[in-house]
Design an enzyme around this catalytic site. Sequence first.
Site, PDB file in Angstrom:
ATOM      1  N   CYS A 106       1.876  70.791 -35.083  1.00 23.33           N
ATOM      2  CA  CYS A 106       2.027  70.591 -33.805  1.00 23.33           C
ATOM      3  C   CYS A 106       2.964  71.786 -33.136  1.00 23.33           C
ATOM      4  CB  CYS A 106       2.455  69.120 -33.566  1.00 23.33           C
ATOM      5  SG  CYS A 106       1.635  67.876 -33.906  1.00 23.33           S
ATOM      6  N   HIS A 364      -1.171  65.693 -25.432  1.00 26.96           N
ATOM      7  CA  HIS A 364      -0.846  66.509 -26.592  1.00 26.96           C
ATOM      8  C   HIS A 364      -2.129  67.205 -27.433  1.00 26.96           C
ATOM      9  CE1 HIS A 364       1.517  67.721 -30.020  1.00 26.96           C
ATOM     10  NE2 HIS A 364       1.393  66.577 -30.606  1.00 26.96           N
TER      11      HIS A 364
END
Length: 417
Positions: A106, A364
């Site tokens: 991420c 996200h």
Amino acid sequence: MKLARRTFVVGGAHSPFIGKHHPDFVWKKHPDFGKRENPTLQEHLFTAARGALEATGADDGSAIDKAYVGNHVGELFTGQAHLGALLAGAAPGLALKPIMRVEGACASGGLATVCALDAIGAGADLCLVVGAEMQTTVSARQGAEYLASAAHFATQRAIDEFTFPALFARRAARVKAETDLTEADLDRVILKAYANGNKNPLAHMHAVKLDPATMADSPRFLGNPELQPHLRMADCSQVSDGGSAIVLASEEGLKKLGKSPADAVELLAYGHAAAPLEGDPADMLAMSTSAAAAKSAYESAGVGPEDVRVAEVHDCFSIAEVLMYEAVGFAERGGAAKIIREGATELGGRIPVNTGGGLMSFGHPVGATGVKQILEVTRQMRGECGDYQLPERPAVGLTANMGGDDRTAVVTILRRG
Ligand code: CAA
């Protein structure tokens, strides 16, 4: 890291972040199901890249010296890898340029930015950084297996079918047991995220209103019985598709675009740290890797947490945002509850955090997130945030992007031009 040459964010663009609960997202219960498709990974990548080139006057991309793509697992969700070459097709001037993909879970977007900053330090004048991810091609449960590749897969996959939600439920359980943080404090962080996202038309959850009275009813969906009480759906970031892109420039690069430092936001310094992937975190009550990256960024920039007036921090789960407040020095160890209760990180507070909704509400799309954070701070500094614009344009900002359970971290410090 101190930067070898002054470096500026000239501007950028997001593709609209989208996924389940977004009115335009086509899934089996949507009236358009079978009539139209959602944007592909390539479309998110191209929309963001072209938007950034257009917004900065870099037009067909021929002025760009190097480009980087942040993406975590494009090949698992879409079958598509080799995204550096994919990006070369986004604009005629990008063909035959040096472009590569960068992966760090991420934190892929943050790492792609780090590569561009190093390239500018080494002599490049203009770099394009694009982050993109598509995750809605499979169920959330299947996607959780793909995302588990960001943990130590061999030893941590089995904690729960939803590996990452479970890893952060484990942290939430420990933090609630050993500090005065309560579920009500986490509620306040989540409600802030959704209230901010409700003001942001590009947010995945723009149309979703959370009712404070029903937070406790949010499903506790983990299969692991010990961790199941400690995480609700509302605590989670979204399974989003999206792309974000920025153009970074040296002073010479700004001149090539006909711009001056006053037109741009200066990126003063970055911190980058990685911790061993295998095993439990060094400290379950702290984001030690993010803290190391923040310390390095502050020292190199010559500013401290007391100077920061806007921040984007990695809230993959509500507990992650809380621990990030401490990692970047907005609160002391164990002190995040106090600043939450003061409202310090809300839009009207002392250090507004995740003003466009953060990962929980803006969304996200994993590889895009680190790039999105830098663009969001830039937009706040330039007064471009519409309904969620801060009344006073912030002079100093911070971004904190994290991969895995705090195993790769990238922190940047920015200053208004
Ligand atoms: N009651 C009880 N359980 C329920 C329920 C209810 N009312 N509704 C759903 N569930 C359960 C079901 O078991 C369901 O799974 P199945 O349908 O497969 O049985 C499960 O919850 C998920 O439900 P949905 O698929 O309907 O939920 P969704 O599509 O809205 O997704 C979510 C919700 C699972 C929370 C999803 O948003 C999610 O996974 N979010 C987290 C994404 C994530 O982990 N991203 C990475 C963050 S980590 C990071 O940033 C660092 C890194 O490097 C990776």
